[in-house]
Design an enzyme around this catalytic site. Structure first.
Site, PDB file in Angstrom:
ATOM      1  N   ASN A  43     -22.380 -33.494  41.352  1.00  0.00           N
ATOM      2  CA  ASN A  43     -22.443 -34.546  41.960  1.00  0.00           C
ATOM      3  C   ASN A  43     -23.832 -35.473  41.795  1.00  0.00           C
ATOM      4  O   ASN A  43     -24.813 -34.647  41.779  1.00  0.00           O
ATOM      5  CB  ASN A  43     -22.237 -34.370  43.665  1.00  0.00           C
ATOM      6  CG  ASN A  43     -23.235 -33.468  44.269  1.00  0.00           C
ATOM      7  OD1 ASN A  43     -23.522 -32.468  43.668  1.00  0.00           O
ATOM      8  ND2 ASN A  43     -23.699 -33.670  45.604  1.00  0.00           N
ATOM      9  N   ILE A  44     -23.847 -36.797  41.840  1.00  0.00           N
ATOM     10  CA  ILE A  44     -24.769 -37.626  41.656  1.00  0.00           C
ATOM     11  C   ILE A  44     -24.800 -38.571  42.582  1.00  0.00           C
ATOM     12  O   ILE A  44     -24.167 -39.123  42.754  1.00  0.00           O
ATOM     13  CB  ILE A  44     -24.548 -38.165  40.292  1.00  0.00           C
ATOM     14  CG1 ILE A  44     -24.537 -37.174  39.072  1.00  0.00           C
ATOM     15  CG2 ILE A  44     -25.891 -39.057  39.921  1.00  0.00           C
ATOM     16  CD1 ILE A  44     -24.011 -37.802  37.745  1.00  0.00           C
ATOM     17  N   GLU A  45     -25.876 -38.562  43.463  1.00  0.00           N
ATOM     18  CA  GLU A  45     -26.098 -39.254  44.557  1.00  0.00           C
ATOM     19  C   GLU A  45     -26.945 -40.366  44.309  1.00  0.00           C
ATOM     20  O   GLU A  45     -28.121 -40.481  43.762  1.00  0.00           O
ATOM     21  CB  GLU A  45     -26.656 -38.787  46.086  1.00  0.00           C
ATOM     22  CG  GLU A  45     -25.437 -37.438  46.527  1.00  0.00           C
ATOM     23  CD  GLU A  45     -26.176 -36.824  47.342  1.00  0.00           C
ATOM     24  OE1 GLU A  45     -25.584 -35.984  48.248  1.00  0.00           O
ATOM     25  OE2 GLU A  45     -27.618 -36.969  47.946  1.00  0.00           O
ATOM     26  N   CYS A  54     -18.711 -37.599  42.837  1.00  0.00           N
ATOM     27  CA  CYS A  54     -18.552 -36.483  43.191  1.00  0.00           C
ATOM     28  C   CYS A  54     -18.482 -35.422  41.793  1.00  0.00           C
ATOM     29  O   CYS A  54     -18.338 -35.977  40.757  1.00  0.00           O
ATOM     30  CB  CYS A  54     -17.268 -36.337  43.643  1.00  0.00           C
ATOM     31  SG  CYS A  54     -17.066 -37.157  45.338  1.00  0.00           S
ATOM     32  N   GLU A  56     -16.413 -33.348  40.860  1.00  0.00           N
ATOM     33  CA  GLU A  56     -14.848 -33.386  40.158  1.00  0.00           C
ATOM     34  C   GLU A  56     -14.997 -34.626  39.099  1.00  0.00           C
ATOM     35  O   GLU A  56     -14.477 -34.680  38.028  1.00  0.00           O
ATOM     36  CB  GLU A  56     -13.891 -33.225  41.088  1.00  0.00           C
ATOM     37  CG  GLU A  56     -13.952 -32.255  41.787  1.00  0.00           C
ATOM     38  CD  GLU A  56     -14.756 -32.237  43.203  1.00  0.00           C
ATOM     39  OE1 GLU A  56     -14.340 -31.243  44.121  1.00  0.00           O
ATOM     40  OE2 GLU A  56     -15.706 -33.080  43.478  1.00  0.00           O
ATOM     41  N   CYS A  87     -13.008 -33.717  47.920  1.00  0.00           N
ATOM     42  CA  CYS A  87     -12.624 -34.719  48.735  1.00  0.00           C
ATOM     43  C   CYS A  87     -11.127 -35.236  48.538  1.00  0.00           C
ATOM     44  O   CYS A  87     -10.578 -35.366  47.357  1.00  0.00           O
ATOM     45  CB  CYS A  87     -13.705 -35.831  48.989  1.00  0.00           C
ATOM     46  SG  CYS A  87     -13.910 -36.875  47.304  1.00  0.00           S
ATOM     47  N   CYS A  90     -11.346 -37.313  45.156  1.00  0.00           N
ATOM     48  CA  CYS A  90     -11.190 -36.344  43.989  1.00  0.00           C
ATOM     49  C   CYS A  90      -9.997 -35.614  43.848  1.00  0.00           C
ATOM     50  O   CYS A  90      -9.549 -35.293  42.564  1.00  0.00           O
ATOM     51  CB  CYS A  90     -12.513 -35.370  44.016  1.00  0.00           C
ATOM     52  SG  CYS A  90     -13.858 -36.117  43.663  1.00  0.00           S
TER      53      CYS A  90
END
EC number: 3.5.4.5
Length: 137
Positions: A43-45, A54, A56, A87, A90
């Site tokens: 994940n990359i926020e 996300c 995935e 989620c 995804c």
């Protein structure tokens, strides 16, 4: 041939690279394609939620960029959950590239696979290209 252990290891390694400064919730995912290739993502926020990626989604992007198109198996692992499930968004993304029987392994960082479900279990009424009618042509 890749094993679920190698998928789990790839997902854990991806999780270690997660950029999660806001939620402090690193997640890793690894996809096994039908031709035996493993593609991992984390994940990359970004500060503008929910515009990040996300794990995935990152793994799917790696798969597509490498020329893959069909998912045979998926592993998802999160640092802070015993069994991290994809989620809703995804789930639909994974369904786009998999079959209803594709195995999705929900994992714990220390224990490995905690639960295995199918894509159909995760998203029983997913959108499919054949349900789009003329719009898919």
């Amino acid at each position: 041939m890749a094993t679920t252990d190698s998928l789990f290891d790839a997902a854990k390694a991806a999780m270690a690279k997660a950029h999660a400064p806001y939620s402090n919730f690193p997640v890793g995912a690894a996809i096994l394609t039908e031709d035996g290739q493993i593609h991992a993502g984390c994940n990359i926020e970004i500060v503008s939620f929910p515009e990040g990626w996300c794990a995935e989604t990152s793994a799917i992007a790696h798969m597509v960029m490498a020329g893959g198109s069909r998912i045979a198996e998926v592993v998802v692992v999160a640092e802070k959950l015993v069994a991290c499930s994809p989620c809703g968004g995804c789930r639909q993304r994974l369904a786009e590239f998999s079959s209803p029987n594709t195995k999705i392994h929900l994992c714990d960082v220390a224990k490995g696979i905690v639960e295995t479900v199918t894509m159909e279990d995760l998203l029983p009424h997913s959108f499919a290209t054949n349900s789009l009618g003329d719009a898919a042509a």
